[in-house]
Design an enzyme around this catalytic site. Sequence first.
Site, PDB file in Angstrom:
ATOM      1  N   GLU A 103       4.091  -6.295   7.355  1.00 21.59           N
ATOM      2  CA  GLU A 103       3.306  -5.345   8.146  1.00 21.59           C
ATOM      3  C   GLU A 103       3.652  -5.366   9.628  1.00 21.59           C
ATOM      4  O   GLU A 103       3.657  -4.313  10.285  1.00 21.59           O
ATOM      5  CB  GLU A 103       1.803  -5.637   7.971  1.00 21.59           C
ATOM      6  CG  GLU A 103       1.239  -5.257   6.614  1.00 21.59           C
ATOM      7  CD  GLU A 103       1.270  -6.414   5.628  1.00 21.59           C
ATOM      8  OE1 GLU A 103       0.504  -6.364   4.655  1.00 21.59           O
ATOM      9  OE2 GLU A 103       2.058  -7.364   5.839  1.00 21.59           O
TER      10      GLU A 103
ATOM     11  N   ALA B 158       0.843  -1.194   0.000  1.00 25.66           N
ATOM     12  CA  ALA B 158       0.000   0.000   0.000  1.00 25.66           C
ATOM     13  C   ALA B 158       0.880   1.246   0.000  1.00 25.66           C
ATOM     14  O   ALA B 158       2.029   1.224   0.449  1.00 25.66           O
ATOM     15  CB  ALA B 158      -0.914  -0.006   1.223  1.00 25.66           C
TER      16      ALA B 158
ATOM     17  N   GLU C 270      -1.195  -9.659  -0.911  1.00 26.43           N
ATOM     18  CA  GLU C 270      -2.612  -9.955  -0.694  1.00 26.43           C
ATOM     19  C   GLU C 270      -3.390  -9.890  -2.006  1.00 26.43           C
ATOM     20  O   GLU C 270      -4.325 -10.670  -2.230  1.00 26.43           O
ATOM     21  CB  GLU C 270      -3.183  -8.968   0.321  1.00 26.43           C
ATOM     22  CG  GLU C 270      -2.620  -9.191   1.726  1.00 26.43           C
ATOM     23  CD  GLU C 270      -3.067  -8.141   2.714  1.00 26.43           C
ATOM     24  OE1 GLU C 270      -3.868  -8.474   3.604  1.00 26.43           O
ATOM     25  OE2 GLU C 270      -2.630  -6.983   2.589  1.00 26.43           O
TER      26      GLU C 270
END
Length: 456
Positions: free
Chosen positions: A369, A297, A349
């Site tokens: 993460e 992200a 993902e």
Amino acid sequence: MREVAARMARPERVVGLHFFYHPVKNRLLEVIPWEGTSSTAAEAAERFAAILGKVALRCPDSPGFVVNRFFVPWLNEAVRLVEEGVADIPTVEATARDGLRLGMGPFELMNVTGVPIARHAAEGLAAELGPFYAPAPALVRQAEAGPWPLEGAGSPSGDVLDRLLAVVWVVGAELVAEGGATPLDVDLGARVGLRWRRGPFELWNRSAPEDRRRALAAFSRRYPEVPVPELLAAGGEVALPAVTAERRDGATVVWLARPDRSNALDGGVFEDLARCVAAAEGPLVLRGMGKNFAAGADIRFFLDAMEKRELGRIVAFTRRAQEVLAALEDHPHATVAAVDGFALGGGAELMLCCDVAVATPRARIGFPETGIGIYPGLGGCHRLVRRVGRGLARFLVGTGTVVGGEDAAAIGLVDACLPPEAHVPADLIAVEPAGERELPERWARIAELFAERSLE
């Protein structure tokens, strides 16, 4: 290329490759088929670019291809500004660095790459496209004299910025109007090949309407013989999709198209991905443009939201991303993720939502993460368990370990590990899900160590 092809015994195999300075470091490679180039030859050239880790930009067989079509006039405009007495060299340099966020201004760039090269390129464009592209007399003289003198200090000038912006806007829009490139092609060429922070059309979109009008008016006063293309005359924003799609080998190939930003995922990416997935016909192949699949992200979005204490933005982003990933997972036809380079966090993902995942040996896949105090929030936890089992899923998420393509295939994280040249739609959609497999001893021991036994 058509002139080269005319002298060849097999013209259908002729395709041009244009590397950029410095070719070892610069990641852009323009691929130039002519109208008689076979699709096989053009696709082979693009696979060659992938092997080199380059961003392949397919270009029209026209003067300047894509990047030099607007970049050379931009250099020439800088010279004309000085020649006309609008500004001195330090002022133009300061304006370009400040207004376009560049490391080097146009005159320093010409000194690095060679002033005679800028002159020669402008002469080549003028011979095909007309006098607007002709090198300024001062550029012709300086090509004989040597490097430009860069001494002195300058301050950014609004009038200079208007001229520098307008020339790339007009020429870029003219190229788009000819059908030789899209606005995204122009911006990718600037961002990847020239290392501009933002491409011409992103700069247009970020400019206020009155600033656009003022710059175009200044351009038209200086060059009344050059019409403003319709794309700009309307005054609205120019579409710059972050995800694109094309049909190849009976499949829809969906490209994450932010190679200069490692195909980082933000709200715009997910909206464009949703559009492409909904419109896809037949098998779908998901790829990342350039040397990475998707490096996670876009952290800038999260930092900005947290700094402003706008956590609702993060919740909305996550909810929408989950919807888009679910739509990809439920796509009615076979879906394949072709992973090269990094697929980290949200990128991994995204890969897990496809029916089949194929990596290259240089792929790097992981869920880092936990290293910044969060967890995979886009379905990584439960989809990963389906792929590799609970023990390895705990290990990969808990430790943030990043695995290469061969290890990913060995543990079932991907279904196959194939070299970059084999990542063509026909080969990718032929790969079958690998199903359960016996783990290598090292990975079996890790899976056993992280297995859940508290409920037994």
